[in-house]
Design a protein around this motif. Structure first.
Motif, PDB file in Angstrom:
ATOM      1  N   TYR A  11       0.839  -1.196   0.000  1.00  0.00           N
ATOM      2  CA  TYR A  11       0.000   0.000   0.000  1.00  0.00           C
ATOM      3  C   TYR A  11       0.881   1.256   0.000  1.00  0.00           C
ATOM      4  O   TYR A  11       2.020   1.237   0.472  1.00  0.00           O
TER       5      TYR A  11
ATOM      6  N   TYR B 166       0.226   5.203   1.454  1.00  0.00           N
ATOM      7  CA  TYR B 166      -0.624   6.153   2.151  1.00  0.00           C
ATOM      8  C   TYR B 166       0.044   7.522   2.104  1.00  0.00           C
ATOM      9  O   TYR B 166       1.262   7.629   2.088  1.00  0.00           O
TER      10      TYR B 166
ATOM     11  N   PHE C   3      -3.293  13.691   8.799  1.00  0.00           N
ATOM     12  CA  PHE C   3      -4.365  12.841   8.312  1.00  0.00           C
ATOM     13  C   PHE C   3      -3.800  11.837   7.317  1.00  0.00           C
ATOM     14  O   PHE C   3      -3.200  12.209   6.320  1.00  0.00           O
ATOM     15  N   LEU C   4      -4.007  10.544   7.582  1.00  0.00           N
ATOM     16  CA  LEU C   4      -3.499   9.459   6.738  1.00  0.00           C
ATOM     17  C   LEU C   4      -4.573   8.991   5.770  1.00  0.00           C
ATOM     18  O   LEU C   4      -5.668   8.631   6.188  1.00  0.00           O
TER      19      LEU C   4
ATOM     20  N   ILE D 245      -5.388   6.481   2.262  1.00  0.00           N
ATOM     21  CA  ILE D 245      -4.924   5.461   1.335  1.00  0.00           C
ATOM     22  C   ILE D 245      -4.847   6.027  -0.079  1.00  0.00           C
ATOM     23  O   ILE D 245      -5.732   6.773  -0.524  1.00  0.00           O
TER      24      ILE D 245
ATOM     25  N   GLN E 287      -1.294  -4.384   9.195  1.00  0.00           N
ATOM     26  CA  GLN E 287      -0.443  -3.785   8.179  1.00  0.00           C
ATOM     27  C   GLN E 287       0.847  -3.327   8.849  1.00  0.00           C
ATOM     28  O   GLN E 287       0.832  -2.751   9.936  1.00  0.00           O
TER      29      GLN E 287
ATOM     30  N   GLU F  88     -13.959  -4.173  10.472  1.00  0.00           N
ATOM     31  CA  GLU F  88     -12.930  -4.466  11.467  1.00  0.00           C
ATOM     32  C   GLU F  88     -12.352  -3.127  11.923  1.00  0.00           C
ATOM     33  O   GLU F  88     -12.114  -2.245  11.114  1.00  0.00           O
TER      34      GLU F  88
ATOM     35  N   PHE G 299      -9.402  -1.017  14.292  1.00  0.00           N
ATOM     36  CA  PHE G 299      -8.036  -1.112  14.792  1.00  0.00           C
ATOM     37  C   PHE G 299      -7.644   0.198  15.467  1.00  0.00           C
ATOM     38  O   PHE G 299      -8.175   1.252  15.149  1.00  0.00           O
TER      39      PHE G 299
ATOM     40  N   ARG H  83     -11.481  -1.247   8.545  1.00  0.00           N
ATOM     41  CA  ARG H  83     -11.324  -2.010   7.313  1.00  0.00           C
ATOM     42  C   ARG H  83     -12.642  -2.673   6.960  1.00  0.00           C
ATOM     43  O   ARG H  83     -13.232  -3.371   7.793  1.00  0.00           O
TER      44      ARG H  83
ATOM     45  N   ARG I  65      -8.771  -4.466   1.574  1.00  0.00           N
ATOM     46  CA  ARG I  65      -7.493  -4.594   2.271  1.00  0.00           C
ATOM     47  C   ARG I  65      -7.040  -3.280   2.895  1.00  0.00           C
ATOM     48  O   ARG I  65      -6.424  -3.258   3.942  1.00  0.00           O
ATOM     49  N   ALA I  66      -7.343  -2.192   2.229  1.00  0.00           N
ATOM     50  CA  ALA I  66      -6.835  -0.900   2.714  1.00  0.00           C
ATOM     51  C   ALA I  66      -7.590  -0.452   3.959  1.00  0.00           C
ATOM     52  O   ALA I  66      -8.722  -0.855   4.210  1.00  0.00           O
ATOM     53  N   LEU I  67      -6.918   0.370   4.731  1.00  0.00           N
ATOM     54  CA  LEU I  67      -7.487   0.915   5.953  1.00  0.00           C
ATOM     55  C   LEU I  67      -7.958   2.348   5.717  1.00  0.00           C
ATOM     56  O   LEU I  67      -7.327   3.101   4.973  1.00  0.00           O
TER      57      LEU I  67
ATOM     58  N   PHE J 220      -8.314   5.628   7.867  1.00  0.00           N
ATOM     59  CA  PHE J 220      -7.849   6.139   9.150  1.00  0.00           C
ATOM     60  C   PHE J 220      -8.647   7.361   9.592  1.00  0.00           C
ATOM     61  O   PHE J 220      -9.136   8.138   8.769  1.00  0.00           O
ATOM     62  N   GLY J 221      -8.731   7.536  10.904  1.00  0.00           N
ATOM     63  CA  GLY J 221      -9.192   8.796  11.457  1.00  0.00           C
ATOM     64  C   GLY J 221      -8.056   9.802  11.373  1.00  0.00           C
ATOM     65  O   GLY J 221      -6.952   9.492  10.931  1.00  0.00           O
TER      66      GLY J 221
END
Lengths: 112, 109
Positions: free
Chosen positions: A33, A35, A42-43, A45, A101, B32, B34, B90, B95-97, B99-100
């Protein structure tokens, strides 16, 4: 050490240039991946990729292109760099069905 | 589209105080969830995941589907807990996440 590595760690370049960031993982993972972390931390994808499928976040400009020479590498090419591309770029990897990950250390890109 | 919200940019507590880092999500299915952590000058790493229901470094997080929340808690904060914390989601089959925006936890002596 088994890990996800990125090069370079820092990249300073001028607007309009083309640059690449390299990512390698030796964890035997089959999915990688990219990101982007902006100035507000802020992250987001950009791409996820395995040897069968490339999934692109539709908000990513087509100046960004991932290239994977093999399962252990996923490089990020950026054409015609813009000021707004300045950010920290993180590579990550995981097993196809894995939950966790593993992230690289990040590449701080500064476009001047 | 799924979305993850961390309402606090910064949370500052004293050592020994309880900590709760908030995370809310919007997703119609069963995602899911995390928590990832980034200590100073270290890479982002997984702290815990909701399916394992474990406690890591004294932290726990319970998935509340009714409130669509996944808050991270620790009864007694330590200085070494100071870091950036990201909640992530997820989607099944993806597959990718997502995020906050992250919460910086500052634990003062």
């Amino acid at each position: 050490d088994t890990a996800v590595s990125q090069t370079p760690k820092y990249l300073v370049t001028q607007m309009g240039n083309d640059k690449s960031i390299k990512c390698e993982q030796n964890l035997g993972h089959d999915t990688m991946y990219w990101y982007k972390q902006d100035s507000k931390k802020f992250l987001k994808i950009m791409f996820s990729y395995n040897n069968k499928e490339l999934i692109i976040n539709e908000t990513v400009p087509n100046r960004f292109s991932p290239k994977s020479p093999d399962k252990a590498h996923l490089n990020l090419h950026i054409n015609s760099l813009e000021l707004g591309d300045s950010a920290v770029y993180f590579c990550a990897s995981s097993h196809l069905e894995g939950n966790e990950q593993y992230f690289g250390p990040g590449t701080r890109l500064t476009v001047t | 589209a799924q979305r993850v919200t961390q309402p606090e940019k910064l949370l500052s507590v004293f050592k020994g105080a309880p900590v709760e880092l908030k995370c809310n999500y919007s997703y119609s299915g069963s995602p899911e969830l995390f928590w990832y952590v980034q200590y100073s000058r270290q890479r982002l790493q997984l702290l815990l995941r909701h399916i394992s229901r474990e406690s890591i470094k004294g932290f726990t997080a319970d998935l509340n589907k009714g409130e669509t929340s996944f808050h991270l808690k620790k009864p007694f904060a330590q200085e070494e807990d100071s870091a950036m914390y990201y909640c992530a989601l997820r989607e099944p089959g993806r597959r990718a996440l997502t995020f906050g925006s992250g919460t910086r936890l500052q634990v003062q002596p």
